[in-house]
Design a protein around this motif. Sequence first.
Motif, PDB file in Angstrom:
ATOM      1  N   GLY A   1       0.772  -1.239   0.000  1.00  5.40           N
ATOM      2  CA  GLY A   1       0.000   0.000   0.000  1.00  5.40           C
ATOM      3  C   GLY A   1       0.801   1.284   0.000  1.00  5.40           C
ATOM      4  N   ARG A   2       2.131   1.215   0.021  1.00  3.39           N
ATOM      5  CA  ARG A   2       2.950   2.426   0.030  1.00  3.39           C
ATOM      6  C   ARG A   2       3.110   2.989  -1.378  1.00  3.39           C
ATOM      7  NH1 ARG A   2       7.750   1.813   0.607  1.00  3.39           N
ATOM      8  NH2 ARG A   2       7.932  -0.466   0.414  1.00  3.39           N
ATOM      9  N   LEU A   3       3.219   4.337  -1.462  1.00  2.00           N
ATOM     10  CA  LEU A   3       3.498   4.980  -2.740  1.00  2.00           C
ATOM     11  C   LEU A   3       5.003   5.120  -2.907  1.00  2.00           C
ATOM     12  CD1 LEU A   3       0.840   7.831  -3.150  1.00  2.00           C
ATOM     13  CD2 LEU A   3       1.131   5.807  -4.579  1.00  2.00           C
ATOM     14  N   SER A   4       5.508   4.741  -4.058  1.00  2.00           N
ATOM     15  CA  SER A   4       6.940   4.817  -4.323  1.00  2.00           C
ATOM     16  C   SER A   4       7.185   5.625  -5.588  1.00  2.00           C
ATOM     17  CB  SER A   4       7.521   3.409  -4.478  1.00  2.00           C
ATOM     18  OG  SER A   4       8.915   3.461  -4.702  1.00  2.00           O
ATOM     19  N   LYS A   5       8.107   6.603  -5.504  1.00  2.00           N
ATOM     20  CA  LYS A   5       8.436   7.432  -6.661  1.00  2.00           C
ATOM     21  C   LYS A   5       9.536   6.773  -7.492  1.00  2.00           C
ATOM     22  CE  LYS A   5       7.113  12.038  -5.041  1.00  2.00           C
ATOM     23  NZ  LYS A   5       7.561  13.450  -4.905  1.00  2.00           N
TER      24      LYS A   5
END
Length: 200
Positions: free
Chosen positions: A167-171
Motif C-alpha cells: 500500500g505504500r506509494l513509491s516514486k
Amino acid sequence: MHRIRWVCVLAFATIVAGVMALPQTAGNPSAPGGGADIRTQLLQEFGRLKIKAKGKPKTLPFDAVDKRLQAVATRYAELAANRPAATPAEVPIELTFAELFAPNREDCFVALSNTVIRLMPESALADLAIYAPDAQPVGTFSNTYTYSRTAVSSYTLHFFQYRTPDGRLSKTGPDLLLDRFRARWTDVRDRVCLSLPATE
C-alpha cells in the motif's frame, strides 16, 4: 435524328469537361485537403515497426521505442501545421502500441521510459502492473509527476509513482527511468501509447 445525336454528344462532352475540371484530390493523401486523414496517413507512413525483444527478461529496446514514438509525434506536428485552413479540424488522435509496434514475441516487456510516460495519457496507465528489471512485480501504477530543473539548460522529465503490494506509494525519479521499470507487452498492447492533440 442527327440533331438529337449532336445534342447527346455535346451533353456528354460538357459532363466530361466538368469532371476533368474538378480538383484531383480524392484518394490522394498528399494532396492538400484530400485523401486520408492525418491518423490514417500516420499509420500508412509508419506502419508497425518490427522490433526484436532482447536481454533477459526479453524487453523491447527502450531507445527504439522512444525513437519511434518521437518520430510519429514529430510527423504529426508537421502534418497538423501544413493542414489547409479550409479543412475541418482533426479530433484528438490516439494510437495504441499494437498499431505502431510488431514485436517478434508476445511474452516480452516494454520499458516505461521517461518518453513513454510523457507521451502516454495517464488514463492509459491506470492499474498497470509494474515490474523490475528482473521481471519481479513491484506494484501498480498510481500517477504521473514531473521533475524540472533550471540551470544552463532547463528541462522537465516525466516520472510516475506506483503503489507497492503493502500500500505504500513509491516514486521512480529523479534518475532517468531508461528501462528500470517495465510492463508486460500483453498488458499494454491495446493501450494508448501516443495521444496527439486536436488540430485547430
